[in-house]
Design a protein around this motif. Structure first.
Motif, mmCIF file in Angstrom:
data_model
loop_
_atom_site.group_PDB
_atom_site.id
_atom_site.type_symbol
_atom_site.label_atom_id
_atom_site.label_comp_id
_atom_site.label_asym_id
_atom_site.label_seq_id
_atom_site.Cartn_x
_atom_site.Cartn_y
_atom_site.Cartn_z
ATOM 1 N N GLY A 12 0.912 -1.363 0.227
ATOM 2 C CA GLY A 12 -0.063 -0.229 -0.085
ATOM 3 C C GLY A 12 0.930 1.159 0.145
ATOM 4 N N ARG A 13 1.922 1.179 0.646
ATOM 5 C CA ARG A 13 2.359 2.669 0.975
ATOM 6 C C ARG A 13 3.712 2.708 -0.015
ATOM 7 N N LEU A 14 4.148 2.147 -0.952
ATOM 8 C CA LEU A 14 4.349 1.226 -2.542
ATOM 9 C C LEU A 14 4.253 2.341 -3.856
ATOM 10 N N VAL A 15 1.765 1.203 -3.568
ATOM 11 C CA VAL A 15 1.597 1.968 -4.985
ATOM 12 C C VAL A 15 1.214 3.639 -4.633
ATOM 13 N N LYS A 16 1.009 4.296 -3.060
ATOM 14 C CA LYS A 16 0.452 5.259 -2.811
ATOM 15 C C LYS A 16 2.037 6.207 -3.370
ATOM 16 N N ALA A 17 3.694 6.205 -2.990
ATOM 17 C CA ALA A 17 4.636 6.687 -3.561
ATOM 18 C C ALA A 17 4.446 6.419 -5.157
ATOM 19 N N ILE A 18 4.629 5.382 -5.406
ATOM 20 C CA ILE A 18 5.096 5.279 -7.353
ATOM 21 C C ILE A 18 3.651 6.055 -7.471
ATOM 22 N N GLY A 19 2.729 6.042 -7.312
ATOM 23 C CA GLY A 19 0.920 7.187 -7.962
ATOM 24 C C GLY A 19 1.916 8.391 -7.798
ATOM 25 N N ALA A 20 2.109 9.463 -7.252
ATOM 26 C CA ALA A 20 2.478 10.168 -6.215
ATOM 27 C C ALA A 20 3.625 10.747 -7.632
ATOM 28 N N VAL A 21 4.513 10.016 -7.820
ATOM 29 C CA VAL A 21 6.060 9.860 -8.928
ATOM 30 C C VAL A 21 4.788 10.232 -9.954
ATOM 31 N N ILE A 22 4.023 9.615 -10.623
ATOM 32 C CA ILE A 22 3.427 9.524 -12.037
ATOM 33 C C ILE A 22 2.110 10.533 -11.809
ATOM 34 N N VAL A 23 2.290 10.408 -10.912
ATOM 35 C CA VAL A 23 1.454 12.520 -11.636
ATOM 36 C C VAL A 23 2.221 13.796 -11.259
ATOM 37 N N THR A 24 2.952 13.740 -10.231
ATOM 38 C CA THR A 24 3.974 14.685 -10.833
ATOM 39 C C THR A 24 4.885 14.637 -12.431
ATOM 40 N N THR A 25 5.003 13.480 -12.706
ATOM 41 C CA THR A 25 6.046 13.364 -13.653
ATOM 42 C C THR A 25 5.279 14.128 -14.754
ATOM 43 N N VAL A 26 3.716 13.487 -14.521
ATOM 44 C CA VAL A 26 3.278 14.374 -15.762
ATOM 45 C C VAL A 26 3.035 15.216 -16.221
ATOM 46 N N VAL A 27 2.452 15.761 -14.635
ATOM 47 C CA VAL A 27 1.915 17.700 -14.430
ATOM 48 C C VAL A 27 3.219 17.686 -15.359
ATOM 49 N N ALA A 28 4.928 18.034 -14.611
ATOM 50 C CA ALA A 28 6.407 18.338 -14.887
ATOM 51 C C ALA A 28 6.219 17.630 -16.278
ATOM 52 N N GLY A 29 5.901 16.809 -17.740
ATOM 53 C CA GLY A 29 6.048 17.031 -18.469
ATOM 54 C C GLY A 29 4.959 17.762 -19.721
ATOM 55 N N LEU A 30 3.825 17.900 -18.971
ATOM 56 C CA LEU A 30 3.325 19.422 -19.850
ATOM 57 C C LEU A 30 3.888 20.666 -20.367
ATOM 58 N N PHE A 31 5.158 20.553 -18.748
ATOM 59 C CA PHE A 31 6.248 22.000 -18.802
ATOM 60 C C PHE A 31 7.835 21.430 -18.666
ATOM 61 N N TYR A 32 8.041 20.304 -19.726
ATOM 62 C CA TYR A 32 8.906 19.828 -19.896
ATOM 63 C C TYR A 32 9.464 20.939 -20.289
ATOM 64 N N LYS A 33 9.170 21.675 -22.044
ATOM 65 C CA LYS A 33 10.456 22.750 -22.276
ATOM 66 C C LYS A 33 11.078 24.020 -21.373
ATOM 67 N N GLN A 34 10.134 24.439 -20.327
ATOM 68 C CA GLN A 34 10.257 25.593 -19.055
ATOM 69 C C GLN A 34 11.750 24.582 -18.552
ATOM 70 N N LEU A 35 11.200 23.312 -18.312
ATOM 71 C CA LEU A 35 11.953 22.502 -17.271
ATOM 72 C C LEU A 35 13.282 22.263 -18.360
ATOM 73 N N ILE A 36 13.287 21.951 -19.458
ATOM 74 C CA ILE A 36 15.075 21.994 -20.012
ATOM 75 C C ILE A 36 15.554 22.840 -20.458
ATOM 76 N N ASP A 37 14.042 24.381 -20.804
ATOM 77 C CA ASP A 37 15.441 25.800 -20.587
ATOM 78 C C ASP A 37 15.733 26.006 -19.385
ATOM 79 N N LEU A 38 15.280 25.492 -18.169
ATOM 80 C CA LEU A 38 16.138 25.479 -16.898
ATOM 81 C C LEU A 38 17.345 25.214 -16.287
ATOM 82 N N VAL A 39 16.723 24.228 -17.056
ATOM 83 C CA VAL A 39 18.216 22.947 -16.872
ATOM 84 C C VAL A 39 20.017 22.782 -18.041
#
Length: 276
Positions: A12-39
């Protein structure tokens, strides 16, 4: 709890942790160009290839290699941002899984270490990002005048990630020393006695960890770690004094008061009938 209950709890803890990572990864994917520019912002990039050829090695052409490289880069940046962004969630899930096996005092110390360790890691990561422009300029300065430096974004992302992780973990050194002191493994006097070896070791570690050979990057990493090491010595010294006062108060003796028990060189004048 039985072993099966522990495994279900872990699942249960792993499902919640991996789910949070997946959600934040999807949200970050919407702004990946801005993130790459920052990098890649610290890179001294050239606007054209011709400028890079005649730039006396002071800039490079930022490029990606291959048709699939932009997609791979977007996934890598999004996943990295997702893991970092979801760190409060998966750290909390890890804490909730370990907390039932800890005593109340251990829980208090664990929360204190988490509350201190996370800001220290973030401070080290921010410091690494601040040093990246100087590191990039020094490395690019070795480019021959008649050559064009092609800067793959993937390589620079790996370099930036390594520096962020190394700087962040290096800033955790004082926390480790304080933890050993609180556990009674390491005293402040011993830590202070190691200062020559520690300074030399920190300088050697900084020389290896920083990819550039300029003294500015070395001092940028070695200086804060040395200051944090001295701060850990001060905190440990205060804790040792507090522990000594507590032990003295428990025995009712001052630290300089000798014991009243007879020593090996003093005869025991107690009556024979009272001897045991």
């Amino acid at each position: 709890m039985s072993l099966a209950d522990h495994l279900r709890e872990l699942r249960g803890r792993l499902v919640k942790a991996i789910g949070a990572v997946i959600v934040t990864t999807v949200v970050a994917g919407l702004f990946y160009k801005q993130l790459i520019d920052l990098v890649i912002a610290p890179l001294p990039g050239c606007t054209t290839v011709a400028e890079g050829t005649a730039g006396s090695g002071r800039c490079g052409v930022i490029a990606t290699n291959g048709l699939l490289s932009p997609v791979t880069l977007a996934l890598k940046v999004s996943l990295t941002a997702g893991v970092i962004g979801a760190s409060p969630v998966w750290l909390y899930q890890l804490w909730r899984f370990l907390a039932p096996g800890l005593h109340r005092g251990e829980k208090k110390y664990t929360l204190a270490f988490l509350a201190t360790g996370i800001p220290l890691f973030l401070a080290g990561a921010a410091f690494a990002y601040a040093v990246l422009p100087t590191t990039a300029r020094v490395l690019i300065s070795f480019t021959p005048d008649q050559a064009t430096n092609i800067l793959p974004v993937d390589d620079f992302l790996d370099l930036a990630t390594r520096m962020v992780v190394v700087f962040g973990l290096s800033f955790e050194l004082p926390l480790l020393l304080v933890m050993l002191n609180l556990a009674g493994v390491l005293s402040a006097a011993r830590m202070a006695g190691w200062w020559r070896h520690m300074v030399l070791g920190i300088a050697a570690f900084a020389a290896i960890a920083t990819p550039s050979s300029d003294p500015l990057s070395l001092l940028a990493l070695a200086g804060p770690i040395t200051v944090l090491y001295l701060a850990a010595c001060a905190v440990s010294w205060i804790n040792d004094r507090r522990r000594a006062r507590k032990n003295t108060a428990g025995t009712g003796l001052s630290p300089d008061e000798p014991s009243s028990l007879p020593t090996l060189h003093e005869p025991d004048h107690s009556p024979a009938g009272t001897r045991s």
